[in-house]
Scaffold this active site. Structure first.
Site: not given
Ligand SMILES: Nc1nc2c(ncn2[C@@H]2O[C@H](COP(=O)(O)OP(=O)(O)OP(=O)(O)O)[C@@H](O)[C@H]2O)c(=O)[nH]1
Ligand SMILES: [Zn+2]
Length: 210
Positions: A99-102, A140, A168, A170
């Site tokens: 995931c691009e956030h975490h 996603q 996920h 995260c």
């Protein structure tokens, strides 16, 4: 072409920019040493000495999709299929992404279907297409749209259906800590905008028969 796919496609279809300001391997390894210290450990202790090198190498695998172009995956079309123009569906394609956030993994299954017009692609190419986009920093939703957009652009089918089911990490091992929660995303274009077609797709994905 579905409006969502059309609006996303210019940004999503090409391979990522190979920009000149990419750090050197030494710089990447130094960054890993910083993160090891941030985690509270000592990068100089024996067990961690080679870790920056391994992490830099692992990143090359995790993010190899930036080097890949969907055009190269979908460029070989088999037109001689005796006029076959019914659904082609490959389900249960496993993938691992981040995931691009975490920058934490999310992983699961992709299911892809299309109605061919000018021919079909090798079945493995649909799984390769999933890899092109999974091996990048992702959401996603974006990955689902990108897969559909690439098939739209290069196969010009009567319709595309993409469904992704993923867990996920995260959300499982940190943050809200809801292990086992599954996220489902779908993208339908063309013929698959029809409710009956979506039912057929979902039935094939779940039971293998229409
Ligand atoms: N829509 C979407 N969200 C994602 C995906 N992967 C991770 N996220 C979410 O990205 C969000 C980032 O939220 P932020 O509030 O900016 O970050 P955070 O404080 O780490 O959030 P928490 O995870 O709630 O602790 C979280 O809600 C994640 O669950 C994805 O593929 N799609
Ligand atoms: Zn995340």
């Amino acid at each position: 072409m579905n409006d969502v796919v059309k609006s996303l496609s210019p940004r999503l279809i090409p391979a990522a920019d190979k920009s000149d300001d990419r750090p050197t391997r030494e710089e990447a390894e130094a960054a890993v040493r910083t993160l090891l210290r941030w985690a509270g450990d000592d990068p100089q202790r024996e067990g961690l000495l080679e870790t920056p090198k391994r992490v830099a190498k692992a990143f090359k695998e995790f993010y190899s999709g930036y080097e890949d172009d969907p055009k190269d995956v979908l460029n070989k079309i088999f037109a001689e299929v005796e006029g076959y123009d019914d659904i082609v569906l490959v389900r249960d394609i496993p993938f691992y992404s981040h995931c691009e956030h975490h920058m934490v993994p999310f992983y699961g299954m992709a299911h892809i279907a299309y109605y061919p017009t000018k021919g079909v692609v090798g079945l493995s190419k649909l799984a390769r297409l999933v890899e092109v986009y999974a091996r990048r920093l992702q959401t996603q939703e974006t990955m689902t749209a990108q897969i559909a957009a690439a098939i739209e652009q290069f196969l010009e089918p009567r319709g595309v259906a993409v469904m992704i089911e993923a867990e996920h990490m995260c959300m499982s091992m940190r943050g809200v800590q809801k292990a086992g929660a599954m996220t489902i995303t779908t993208q339908f274009t063309g013929a698959f905008n029809d409710a009956a077609e979506q039912v057929r797709f979902l039935t094939l994905v779940r039971h293998g028969k229409a």
